[in-house]
Motif scaffolding. Structure first.
Motif, PDB file in Angstrom:
ATOM      1  N   TYR A  26       0.859  -1.177   0.000  1.00 22.64           N
ATOM      2  CA  TYR A  26       0.000   0.000   0.000  1.00 22.64           C
ATOM      3  C   TYR A  26       0.894   1.225   0.000  1.00 22.64           C
ATOM      4  CZ  TYR A  26      -3.512   3.369   1.525  1.00 22.64           C
ATOM      5  OH  TYR A  26      -4.358   4.453   1.613  1.00 22.64           O
ATOM      6  N   ILE A  27       0.800   2.009  -1.034  1.00 26.50           N
ATOM      7  CA  ILE A  27       1.641   3.191  -1.183  1.00 26.50           C
ATOM      8  C   ILE A  27       0.750   4.419  -1.053  1.00 26.50           C
ATOM      9  CG2 ILE A  27       3.173   4.462  -2.721  1.00 26.50           C
ATOM     10  CD1 ILE A  27       3.832   1.716  -4.034  1.00 26.50           C
ATOM     11  N   PHE A  28       1.121   5.313  -0.151  1.00 26.55           N
ATOM     12  CA  PHE A  28       0.348   6.539   0.018  1.00 26.55           C
ATOM     13  C   PHE A  28       1.259   7.662   0.485  1.00 26.55           C
ATOM     14  CE2 PHE A  28       0.515   4.844   4.229  1.00 26.55           C
ATOM     15  CZ  PHE A  28       0.413   5.919   5.095  1.00 26.55           C
ATOM     16  N   ASP A  29       0.786   8.862   0.351  1.00 20.93           N
ATOM     17  CA  ASP A  29       1.530  10.052   0.752  1.00 20.93           C
ATOM     18  C   ASP A  29       1.291  10.283   2.241  1.00 20.93           C
ATOM     19  OD1 ASP A  29       2.628  12.538   1.171  1.00 20.93           O
ATOM     20  OD2 ASP A  29       1.626  13.488  -0.540  1.00 20.93           O
ATOM     21  N   ASP A  30       2.297  10.021   3.062  1.00 23.93           N
ATOM     22  CA  ASP A  30       2.093  10.137   4.504  1.00 23.93           C
ATOM     23  C   ASP A  30       2.066  11.576   4.998  1.00 23.93           C
ATOM     24  OD1 ASP A  30       4.770  10.748   4.412  1.00 23.93           O
ATOM     25  OD2 ASP A  30       5.355   9.372   5.988  1.00 23.93           O
ATOM     26  N   THR A  31       2.170  12.548   4.085  1.00 20.22           N
ATOM     27  CA  THR A  31       1.945  13.930   4.501  1.00 20.22           C
ATOM     28  C   THR A  31       0.439  14.213   4.599  1.00 20.22           C
ATOM     29  OG1 THR A  31       2.029  14.807   2.242  1.00 20.22           O
ATOM     30  CG2 THR A  31       4.105  14.730   3.483  1.00 20.22           C
ATOM     31  N   LEU A  32      -0.377  13.301   4.043  1.00 18.89           N
ATOM     32  CA  LEU A  32      -1.819  13.410   4.196  1.00 18.89           C
ATOM     33  C   LEU A  32      -2.218  12.886   5.572  1.00 18.89           C
ATOM     34  CD1 LEU A  32      -2.893  11.954   0.732  1.00 18.89           C
ATOM     35  CD2 LEU A  32      -2.779  14.361   1.383  1.00 18.89           C
ATOM     36  N   LEU A  33      -3.331  13.379   6.082  1.00 21.70           N
ATOM     37  CA  LEU A  33      -3.836  12.902   7.360  1.00 21.70           C
ATOM     38  C   LEU A  33      -4.168  11.420   7.233  1.00 21.70           C
ATOM     39  CD1 LEU A  33      -4.622  13.723  10.223  1.00 21.70           C
ATOM     40  CD2 LEU A  33      -6.907  14.231   9.355  1.00 21.70           C
ATOM     41  N   HIS A  34      -3.610  10.586   8.125  1.00 27.34           N
ATOM     42  CA  HIS A  34      -3.840   9.146   8.054  1.00 27.34           C
ATOM     43  C   HIS A  34      -3.803   8.557   9.455  1.00 27.34           C
ATOM     44  CE1 HIS A  34       0.557   9.468   8.053  1.00 27.34           C
ATOM     45  NE2 HIS A  34       0.573   8.246   8.572  1.00 27.34           N
ATOM     46  N   ARG A  35      -4.279   7.326   9.556  1.00 24.73           N
ATOM     47  CA  ARG A  35      -4.301   6.610  10.832  1.00 24.73           C
ATOM     48  C   ARG A  35      -3.868   5.180  10.570  1.00 24.73           C
ATOM     49  NH1 ARG A  35      -9.049   4.244  14.419  1.00 24.73           N
ATOM     50  NH2 ARG A  35      -9.943   3.753  12.410  1.00 24.73           N
ATOM     51  N   SER A  36      -3.021   4.668  11.444  1.00 19.61           N
ATOM     52  CA  SER A  36      -2.540   3.300  11.333  1.00 19.61           C
ATOM     53  C   SER A  36      -3.004   2.523  12.562  1.00 19.61           C
ATOM     54  CB  SER A  36      -1.008   3.301  11.255  1.00 19.61           C
ATOM     55  OG  SER A  36      -0.517   1.997  11.197  1.00 19.61           O
ATOM     56  N   VAL A  37      -3.605   1.343  12.350  1.00 18.54           N
ATOM     57  CA  VAL A  37      -4.099   0.512  13.441  1.00 18.54           C
ATOM     58  C   VAL A  37      -3.422  -0.847  13.349  1.00 18.54           C
ATOM     59  CG1 VAL A  37      -6.129  -0.640  14.403  1.00 18.54           C
ATOM     60  CG2 VAL A  37      -6.308   1.696  13.549  1.00 18.54           C
ATOM     61  N   ASN A  38      -2.906  -1.326  14.496  1.00 18.57           N
ATOM     62  CA  ASN A  38      -2.232  -2.614  14.536  1.00 18.57           C
ATOM     63  C   ASN A  38      -2.710  -3.384  15.761  1.00 18.57           C
ATOM     64  OD1 ASN A  38      -0.552  -4.803  14.393  1.00 18.57           O
ATOM     65  ND2 ASN A  38       1.307  -3.687  14.885  1.00 18.57           N
ATOM     66  N   GLU A  39      -3.674  -4.262  15.567  1.00 15.44           N
ATOM     67  CA  GLU A  39      -4.176  -5.108  16.658  1.00 15.44           C
ATOM     68  C   GLU A  39      -3.619  -6.523  16.512  1.00 15.44           C
ATOM     69  OE1 GLU A  39      -5.860  -4.077  19.223  1.00 15.44           O
ATOM     70  OE2 GLU A  39      -6.037  -2.026  18.452  1.00 15.44           O
ATOM     71  N   TYR A  40      -2.342  -6.617  16.171  1.00 14.02           N
ATOM     72  CA  TYR A  40      -1.674  -7.888  15.948  1.00 14.02           C
ATOM     73  C   TYR A  40      -0.454  -7.946  16.856  1.00 14.02           C
ATOM     74  CZ  TYR A  40       0.872 -11.554  13.410  1.00 14.02           C
ATOM     75  OH  TYR A  40       1.559 -12.677  13.077  1.00 14.02           O
ATOM     76  N   ASP A  41      -0.326  -9.027  17.633  1.00 14.92           N
ATOM     77  CA  ASP A  41       0.771  -9.119  18.589  1.00 14.92           C
ATOM     78  C   ASP A  41       2.062  -9.687  18.000  1.00 14.92           C
ATOM     79  OD1 ASP A  41      -0.688  -8.038  20.656  1.00 14.92           O
ATOM     80  OD2 ASP A  41      -1.438  -9.977  21.343  1.00 14.92           O
ATOM     81  N   GLY A  42       1.977 -10.266  16.813  1.00 18.94           N
ATOM     82  CA  GLY A  42       3.170 -10.850  16.211  1.00 18.94           C
ATOM     83  C   GLY A  42       4.064  -9.792  15.588  1.00 18.94           C
ATOM     84  N   ARG A  43       5.181 -10.241  15.071  1.00 19.85           N
ATOM     85  CA  ARG A  43       6.097  -9.325  14.395  1.00 19.85           C
ATOM     86  C   ARG A  43       5.473  -8.872  13.089  1.00 19.85           C
ATOM     87  NH1 ARG A  43      12.368 -10.675  15.214  1.00 19.85           N
ATOM     88  NH2 ARG A  43      12.262 -10.886  17.460  1.00 19.85           N
ATOM     89  N   ARG A  44       5.710  -7.636  12.784  1.00 17.44           N
ATOM     90  CA  ARG A  44       5.194  -7.059  11.550  1.00 17.44           C
ATOM     91  C   ARG A  44       6.347  -6.316  10.898  1.00 17.44           C
ATOM     92  NH1 ARG A  44       1.302  -2.206  10.376  1.00 17.44           N
ATOM     93  NH2 ARG A  44       2.250  -1.381  12.227  1.00 17.44           N
ATOM     94  N   TYR A  45       6.571  -6.587   9.643  1.00 16.53           N
ATOM     95  CA  TYR A  45       7.665  -5.956   8.914  1.00 16.53           C
ATOM     96  C   TYR A  45       7.091  -4.980   7.908  1.00 16.53           C
ATOM     97  CZ  TYR A  45      10.212  -9.856  10.909  1.00 16.53           C
ATOM     98  OH  TYR A  45      10.749 -10.756  11.776  1.00 16.53           O
ATOM     99  N   CYS A  46       7.519  -3.728   8.002  1.00 18.60           N
ATOM    100  CA  CYS A  46       7.045  -2.678   7.097  1.00 18.60           C
ATOM    101  C   CYS A  46       8.244  -2.063   6.391  1.00 18.60           C
ATOM    102  CB  CYS A  46       6.315  -1.582   7.860  1.00 18.60           C
ATOM    103  SG  CYS A  46       4.886  -2.144   8.769  1.00 18.60           S
ATOM    104  N   VAL A  47       8.011  -1.591   5.201  1.00 14.17           N
ATOM    105  CA  VAL A  47       9.041  -0.893   4.450  1.00 14.17           C
ATOM    106  C   VAL A  47       8.572   0.548   4.271  1.00 14.17           C
ATOM    107  CG1 VAL A  47      10.275  -0.762   2.259  1.00 14.17           C
ATOM    108  CG2 VAL A  47       9.697  -3.002   3.230  1.00 14.17           C
ATOM    109  N   PHE A  48       9.395   1.478   4.720  1.00 16.32           N
ATOM    110  CA  PHE A  48       9.111   2.897   4.547  1.00 16.32           C
ATOM    111  C   PHE A  48      10.137   3.458   3.578  1.00 16.32           C
ATOM    112  CE2 PHE A  48       7.466   1.863   8.705  1.00 16.32           C
ATOM    113  CZ  PHE A  48       6.242   2.515   8.729  1.00 16.32           C
ATOM    114  N   MET A  49       9.673   4.260   2.649  1.00 18.09           N
ATOM    115  CA  MET A  49      10.584   4.816   1.662  1.00 18.09           C
ATOM    116  C   MET A  49      10.216   6.280   1.423  1.00 18.09           C
ATOM    117  SD  MET A  49      11.173   3.647  -2.302  1.00 18.09           S
ATOM    118  CE  MET A  49      11.415   1.969  -1.810  1.00 18.09           C
ATOM    119  N   ASP A  50      11.191   7.147   1.500  1.00 18.73           N
ATOM    120  CA  ASP A  50      10.979   8.553   1.184  1.00 18.73           C
ATOM    121  C   ASP A  50      11.384   8.799  -0.259  1.00 18.73           C
ATOM    122  OD1 ASP A  50      12.126   9.672   4.424  1.00 18.73           O
ATOM    123  OD2 ASP A  50      10.099   9.237   3.734  1.00 18.73           O
TER     124      ASP A  50
END
Length: 97
Positions: A26-50
């Motif tokens: 999922y690619i989006f412009d994080d300068t826009l107002l956004h909300r992230s929800v994580n109700e998962y207790d396991g490891r989660r791997y995310c890639v952030f790129m500027d």
């Protein structure tokens, strides 16, 4: 996100929810107002790129980014203290004989 699982993990942006298990890329412009929800207790791997947008004044933009980077470095170090950044350091040179 890598390795999606069925869980309540999503990013909401522009009044639309993107669930991790439905669309892990999922690619989006994080300068826009956004909300992230994580109700998962396991490891989660995310890639952030500027991505620096094209500009007729690349030197000026690079200088401004350097000033901002230095000014927020202390805040970022507290926020990201438990995160492991991949590729955030330059690789060490291996000496050959």
């Amino acid at each position: 996100n890598l390795l999606p699982v069925k869980a309540e993990v999503f990013v909401e942006c522009n009044n639309a929810r993107n669930y991790w298990h439905d669309n892990p890329l999922y690619i989006f412009d994080d300068t826009l107002l956004h909300r992230s929800v994580n109700e998962y207790d396991g490891r989660r791997y995310c890639v952030f790129m500027d991505i620096v947008r094209p500009s007729p004044f690349p030197g000026l933009i690079a200088g401004l980014l350097a000033i901002v980077s230095v000014s927020v470095e202390r805040i970022n170090s507290m926020f990201y203290k438990n995160w492991k950044m991949i590729g955030s350091t330059k690789p060490k040179k291996v000496e050959t004989t």
